[in-house]
Design an enzyme around this catalytic site. Structure first.
Site, PDB file in Angstrom:
ATOM      1  N   GLU A 128       0.813  -1.326   0.020  1.00  0.00           N
ATOM      2  CA  GLU A 128       0.077   0.082   0.054  1.00  0.00           C
ATOM      3  C   GLU A 128       0.977   1.300   0.015  1.00  0.00           C
ATOM      4  O   GLU A 128       2.005   1.159   0.291  1.00  0.00           O
ATOM      5  CB  GLU A 128      -0.936   0.056   1.329  1.00  0.00           C
ATOM      6  CG  GLU A 128      -1.771  -1.076   1.417  1.00  0.00           C
ATOM      7  CD  GLU A 128      -2.708  -1.055   2.444  1.00  0.00           C
ATOM      8  OE1 GLU A 128      -2.615  -0.362   3.237  1.00  0.00           O
ATOM      9  OE2 GLU A 128      -3.577  -2.395   2.644  1.00  0.00           O
ATOM     10  N   ARG A 265      35.854  -4.964 -29.486  1.00  0.00           N
ATOM     11  CA  ARG A 265      36.321  -3.821 -29.434  1.00  0.00           C
ATOM     12  C   ARG A 265      37.845  -3.433 -29.152  1.00  0.00           C
ATOM     13  O   ARG A 265      38.339  -3.934 -28.199  1.00  0.00           O
ATOM     14  CB  ARG A 265      35.426  -2.785 -28.320  1.00  0.00           C
ATOM     15  CG  ARG A 265      35.840  -1.448 -28.012  1.00  0.00           C
ATOM     16  CD  ARG A 265      35.247  -0.475 -29.139  1.00  0.00           C
ATOM     17  NE  ARG A 265      35.307   0.798 -28.930  1.00  0.00           N
ATOM     18  CZ  ARG A 265      34.999   2.006 -29.790  1.00  0.00           C
ATOM     19  NH1 ARG A 265      34.546   1.476 -30.785  1.00  0.00           N
ATOM     20  NH2 ARG A 265      34.950   3.043 -29.502  1.00  0.00           N
ATOM     21  N   GLN A 333      29.739   0.167 -18.253  1.00  0.00           N
ATOM     22  CA  GLN A 333      30.921   0.591 -18.309  1.00  0.00           C
ATOM     23  C   GLN A 333      31.841  -0.084 -19.641  1.00  0.00           C
ATOM     24  O   GLN A 333      32.582   0.799 -20.077  1.00  0.00           O
ATOM     25  CB  GLN A 333      31.714   0.427 -17.021  1.00  0.00           C
ATOM     26  CG  GLN A 333      32.936   1.039 -16.872  1.00  0.00           C
ATOM     27  CD  GLN A 333      32.775   2.681 -16.794  1.00  0.00           C
ATOM     28  OE1 GLN A 333      31.604   2.959 -16.055  1.00  0.00           O
ATOM     29  NE2 GLN A 333      33.702   3.414 -16.859  1.00  0.00           N
ATOM     30  N   ILE A 334      31.852  -1.418 -19.548  1.00  0.00           N
ATOM     31  CA  ILE A 334      32.682  -1.974 -20.679  1.00  0.00           C
ATOM     32  C   ILE A 334      32.301  -1.580 -22.229  1.00  0.00           C
ATOM     33  O   ILE A 334      33.035  -1.483 -23.109  1.00  0.00           O
ATOM     34  CB  ILE A 334      32.504  -3.563 -20.559  1.00  0.00           C
ATOM     35  CG1 ILE A 334      33.033  -3.849 -19.274  1.00  0.00           C
ATOM     36  CG2 ILE A 334      32.978  -4.120 -21.622  1.00  0.00           C
ATOM     37  CD1 ILE A 334      33.053  -5.231 -18.673  1.00  0.00           C
ATOM     38  N   GLU A 360       9.635  -7.865  -3.568  1.00  0.00           N
ATOM     39  CA  GLU A 360       9.943  -9.092  -2.720  1.00  0.00           C
ATOM     40  C   GLU A 360      10.702  -9.063  -1.398  1.00  0.00           C
ATOM     41  O   GLU A 360      11.370  -9.788  -0.917  1.00  0.00           O
ATOM     42  CB  GLU A 360      10.245 -10.286  -3.421  1.00  0.00           C
ATOM     43  CG  GLU A 360       9.222 -10.689  -4.500  1.00  0.00           C
ATOM     44  CD  GLU A 360       7.831 -11.374  -4.179  1.00  0.00           C
ATOM     45  OE1 GLU A 360       7.042 -10.398  -4.356  1.00  0.00           O
ATOM     46  OE2 GLU A 360       7.901 -12.122  -3.504  1.00  0.00           O
ATOM     47  N   THR A 362      13.096  -5.402   0.052  1.00  0.00           N
ATOM     48  CA  THR A 362      14.291  -4.741  -0.231  1.00  0.00           C
ATOM     49  C   THR A 362      15.409  -5.608   0.140  1.00  0.00           C
ATOM     50  O   THR A 362      15.434  -6.525   1.134  1.00  0.00           O
ATOM     51  CB  THR A 362      14.405  -3.506  -0.051  1.00  0.00           C
ATOM     52  OG1 THR A 362      14.416  -3.263   1.639  1.00  0.00           O
ATOM     53  CG2 THR A 362      13.096  -2.620   0.005  1.00  0.00           C
TER      54      THR A 362
HETATM   55  C1  LIG Z   1       7.869  -2.630 -10.314  1.00  0.00           C
HETATM   56  C2  LIG Z   1       7.123  -3.093  -8.943  1.00  0.00           C
HETATM   57  C3  LIG Z   1       6.163  -4.133  -8.887  1.00  0.00           C
HETATM   58  C4  LIG Z   1       5.930  -4.417  -7.605  1.00  0.00           C
HETATM   59  N1  LIG Z   1       4.822  -5.578  -7.645  1.00  0.00           N
HETATM   60  C5  LIG Z   1       4.129  -5.735  -6.233  1.00  0.00           C
HETATM   61  C6  LIG Z   1       3.111  -6.749  -6.460  1.00  0.00           C
HETATM   62  O1  LIG Z   1       2.624  -7.401  -7.475  1.00  0.00           O
HETATM   63  N2  LIG Z   1       2.475  -6.806  -5.341  1.00  0.00           N
HETATM   64  C7  LIG Z   1       2.896  -6.167  -4.090  1.00  0.00           C
HETATM   65  O2  LIG Z   1       2.132  -6.342  -2.997  1.00  0.00           O
HETATM   66  N3  LIG Z   1       4.007  -5.441  -4.096  1.00  0.00           N
HETATM   67  C8  LIG Z   1       4.567  -5.075  -5.171  1.00  0.00           C
HETATM   68  N4  LIG Z   1       5.555  -4.131  -5.338  1.00  0.00           N
HETATM   69  C9  LIG Z   1       6.218  -3.573  -4.028  1.00  0.00           C
HETATM   70  C10 LIG Z   1       7.263  -3.938  -3.214  1.00  0.00           C
HETATM   71  O3  LIG Z   1       7.346  -5.229  -2.799  1.00  0.00           O
HETATM   72  C11 LIG Z   1       7.783  -2.957  -2.177  1.00  0.00           C
HETATM   73  O4  LIG Z   1       8.036  -1.591  -3.069  1.00  0.00           O
HETATM   74  C12 LIG Z   1       8.818  -3.072  -1.597  1.00  0.00           C
HETATM   75  O5  LIG Z   1       8.762  -3.951  -0.639  1.00  0.00           O
HETATM   76  C13 LIG Z   1       9.409  -1.990  -0.934  1.00  0.00           C
HETATM   77  O6  LIG Z   1       8.552  -1.247  -0.187  1.00  0.00           O
HETATM   78  P1  LIG Z   1       8.410   0.421  -0.259  1.00  0.00           P
HETATM   79  O7  LIG Z   1       8.443   0.670  -1.765  1.00  0.00           O
HETATM   80  O8  LIG Z   1       6.953   0.695   0.373  1.00  0.00           O
HETATM   81  O9  LIG Z   1       9.613   0.758   0.376  1.00  0.00           O
HETATM   82  P2  LIG Z   1       9.640   1.302   1.963  1.00  0.00           P
HETATM   83  O10 LIG Z   1       9.491   0.131   2.936  1.00  0.00           O
HETATM   84  O11 LIG Z   1       9.009   2.589   2.124  1.00  0.00           O
HETATM   85  O12 LIG Z   1      11.252   1.362   1.999  1.00  0.00           O
HETATM   86  C14 LIG Z   1      12.066   2.619   1.685  1.00  0.00           C
HETATM   87  C15 LIG Z   1      13.532   2.202   1.774  1.00  0.00           C
HETATM   88  O13 LIG Z   1      13.620   2.267   3.220  1.00  0.00           O
HETATM   89  C16 LIG Z   1      14.490   0.971   3.407  1.00  0.00           C
HETATM   90  N5  LIG Z   1      13.946   0.471   4.864  1.00  0.00           N
HETATM   91  C17 LIG Z   1      12.659   0.356   5.125  1.00  0.00           C
HETATM   92  N6  LIG Z   1      12.766  -0.332   6.408  1.00  0.00           N
HETATM   93  C18 LIG Z   1      14.039  -0.468   6.708  1.00  0.00           C
HETATM   94  C19 LIG Z   1      14.555  -1.008   8.145  1.00  0.00           C
HETATM   95  N7  LIG Z   1      13.740  -1.308   9.031  1.00  0.00           N
HETATM   96  N8  LIG Z   1      15.973  -1.193   8.158  1.00  0.00           N
HETATM   97  C20 LIG Z   1      16.663  -0.564   7.001  1.00  0.00           C
HETATM   98  N9  LIG Z   1      16.006   0.014   5.607  1.00  0.00           N
HETATM   99  C21 LIG Z   1      14.878  -0.094   5.736  1.00  0.00           C
HETATM  100  C22 LIG Z   1      14.118   0.011   2.305  1.00  0.00           C
HETATM  101  O14 LIG Z   1      15.146  -1.008   2.307  1.00  0.00           O
HETATM  102  C23 LIG Z   1      14.023   0.975   1.324  1.00  0.00           C
HETATM  103  O15 LIG Z   1      15.441   1.295   0.627  1.00  0.00           O
HETATM  104  C24 LIG Z   1       6.203  -3.977  -6.504  1.00  0.00           C
HETATM  105  C25 LIG Z   1       7.129  -2.678  -6.538  1.00  0.00           C
HETATM  106  C26 LIG Z   1       7.618  -2.383  -7.686  1.00  0.00           C
HETATM  107  C27 LIG Z   1       8.596  -1.136  -7.453  1.00  0.00           C
END
Ligand SMILES: Cc1cc2nc3c(=O)[nH]c(=O)nc-3n(C[C@H](O)[C@H](O)[C@H](O)COP(=O)(O)OP(=O)(O)OC[C@H]3O[C@@H](n4cnc5c(N)ncnc54)[C@H](O)[C@@H]3O)c2cc1C
Length: 379
Positions: A128, A265, A333-334, A360, A362
């Site tokens: 969300e 290259r 880069q290459i 899935e 980060t």
């Molecule tokens: C193209 C795309 C397709 C996707 N498809 C799906 C889907 O089909 N279904 C679905 O449900 N979701 C989907 N997602 C969502 C995806 O799983 C989330 O974007 C991801 O889990 C990260 O959540 P967020 O974007 O809210 O980032 P956030 O949770 O806001 O994180 C932001 C940053 O803070 C870091 N961070 C957060 N918490 C911590 C912590 N405790 N310690 C250290 N660092 C932290 C994160 O690593 C990240 O770098 C998709 C995302 C993308 C971009």
């Protein structure tokens, strides 16, 4: 575990996917990226090949054994040519998983025949706007009404959100209890919001999905109330090795292309592969891919053996995606200035690789999981 450990039938499956990908996907991958539109013909092709059904029971077109491993190897083969197309297999598996894992017999009897046909896609609605990494922070609610449920929520970044006909949706069923439901896209109150314009995976459909007073029958609740969080975590243990495979496929093509280019290259009178700075980048990439494949296959194999693969799944996802980012960056880069041009294929790989570090869970989250598991083992 290596590719040599596959049996004859498994090798035939992988070879067949490789052949079809080479003939049908590779020639159009750059165009798909440029046009940035979802291609039903590719989804149908995969359905005809049984690739969208791998995880289903054999009676519905699924494989008998080694499902996770075989699914990962197919993802890897497709990702070598087109990451957006490979994601079709992943999101179908991730979306179906809650039904496989928690569906009762009557739900399986209702949904599996539809999914076996392969002409319907499943979206997985968890993330969300204010809850991604922190799954427990989701706000979507399922309120009970005469034994059934009324769902309200705003889901975002939903892969195939605009093209799937079924969704598995995670919502709160009171307090800290989370529950999965199956929702049909054409139900009253379901609307597909904005389609995202992305850096990479441009031929993959990513949308918002809004749920407003959606009536969901109790018959569409997967498992008991409160089991949703566990199901979501178990889904990750299946899917994370496949994100490793997705990343590996991208990395392997980056290495193939940059090695070939480095041999052709010339600068300062010799092919750039003869400059140690370049050849070491290529050697590192080859080491990393070999190591990553071993990790990915082990994580998948553990899952197939129904043994805990929590740490391996996170390691596979994290390592393979980090090396994919490094290898595709080095590939640009290459290629030098040409690497930066859209006319050459490596910039697409570089853009696609980035997502594998994000979704899935980060890679920061993966490291937290790995460290957490290490601490548990120490106790
Ligand atoms: C193209 C795309 C397709 C996707 N498809 C799906 C889907 O089909 N279904 C679905 O449900 N979701 C989907 N997602 C969502 C995806 O799983 C989330 O974007 C991801 O889990 C990260 O959540 P967020 O974007 O809210 O980032 P956030 O949770 O806001 O994180 C932001 C940053 O803070 C870091 N961070 C957060 N918490 C911590 C912590 N405790 N310690 C250290 N660092 C932290 C994160 O690593 C990240 O770098 C998709 C995302 C993308 C971009």
């Amino acid at each position: 575990m290596t590719m040599d450990d596959l049996n004859e039938e498994q090798r035939i499956i992988v070879d067949n996917v490789r052949k079809v990908v080479k003939e049908r996907i590779a020639p159009i991958a750059a165009e798909m990226d440029r046009e940035g539109v979802f291609r039903w013909d590719i989804a149908r092709l995969f359905a005809e090949m049984g690739l969208l059904q791998i995880l289903l029971p054999p009676a519905y077109g699924g494989l008998e054994e080694d499902k996770t491993l075989m699914y990962c190897l197919c993802v890897e083969e497709i990702a070598k040519a087109c990451a957006s197309s490979a994601l079709l297999l992943i999101i179908q598996a991730v979306g179906i998983f809650p039904i496989i894992s928690a569906g009762n017999q009557s739900q399986k009897d209702r949904f599996f025949p539809r999914l076996a046909k392969g002409d319907e896609l499943v979206g997985y609605l968890v993330t969300e706007p204010y809850a991604g990494s922190d799954v427990a922070g989701i706000q979507a609610k399922a309120q009970k009404e005469n034994g059934d449920y009324i769902l309200n929520g705003h889901k975002c970044f939903s892969t195939n959100g605009g093209v799937a006909s079924l969704y598995t949706v995670l919502a709160k069923t009171g307090g800290k209890k989370f529950t999965f439901f199956v929702v049909e896209r054409d139900q009253d109150g379901v609307s597909v919001g904005k389609e995202e314009d992305k850096l990479g995976f441009r031929a993959s459909n990513t949308t918002e999905v809004i749920l407003e007073d959606v009536k969901v029958s109790r018959d569409n609740r997967l498992g008991k109330e409160g089991e949703g969080f566990r199901i979501a975590m178990e889904d990750f243990y299946m899917s994370r090795p496949s994100i490793g495979a997705l990343a590996l496929g991208i990395a392997e093509t980056a290495l193939d292309l940059s090695f070939k280019y480095a041999c052709e290259r010339k600068t300062f009178g010799k092919p750039i592969v003869r400059h140690q700075a370049i050849s070491f980048m290529l050697a590192d990439a080859a080491i990393q891919i070999e190591a990553g494949r071993g990790l990915m296959m082990r994580a998948a194999r553990q899952h197939d053996r129904k043994k805990s693969n929590i740490k391996l799944a996170s390691m596979s996802k994290c390592f393979c995606s980090d090396i994919a980012m490094k290898i595709t960056t080095d590939a640009v880069q290459i290629f030098g200035g040409y690497g930066y041009m859209k006319e050459y294929p490596v910039e697409r790989l570089f853009r696609d690789a980035k997502l594998t570090q994000i979704f899935e869970g980060t890679n920061q989250i993966q490291r937290m999981i790995i460290a957490g598991e290490m601490l548990k083992e120490k106790r």
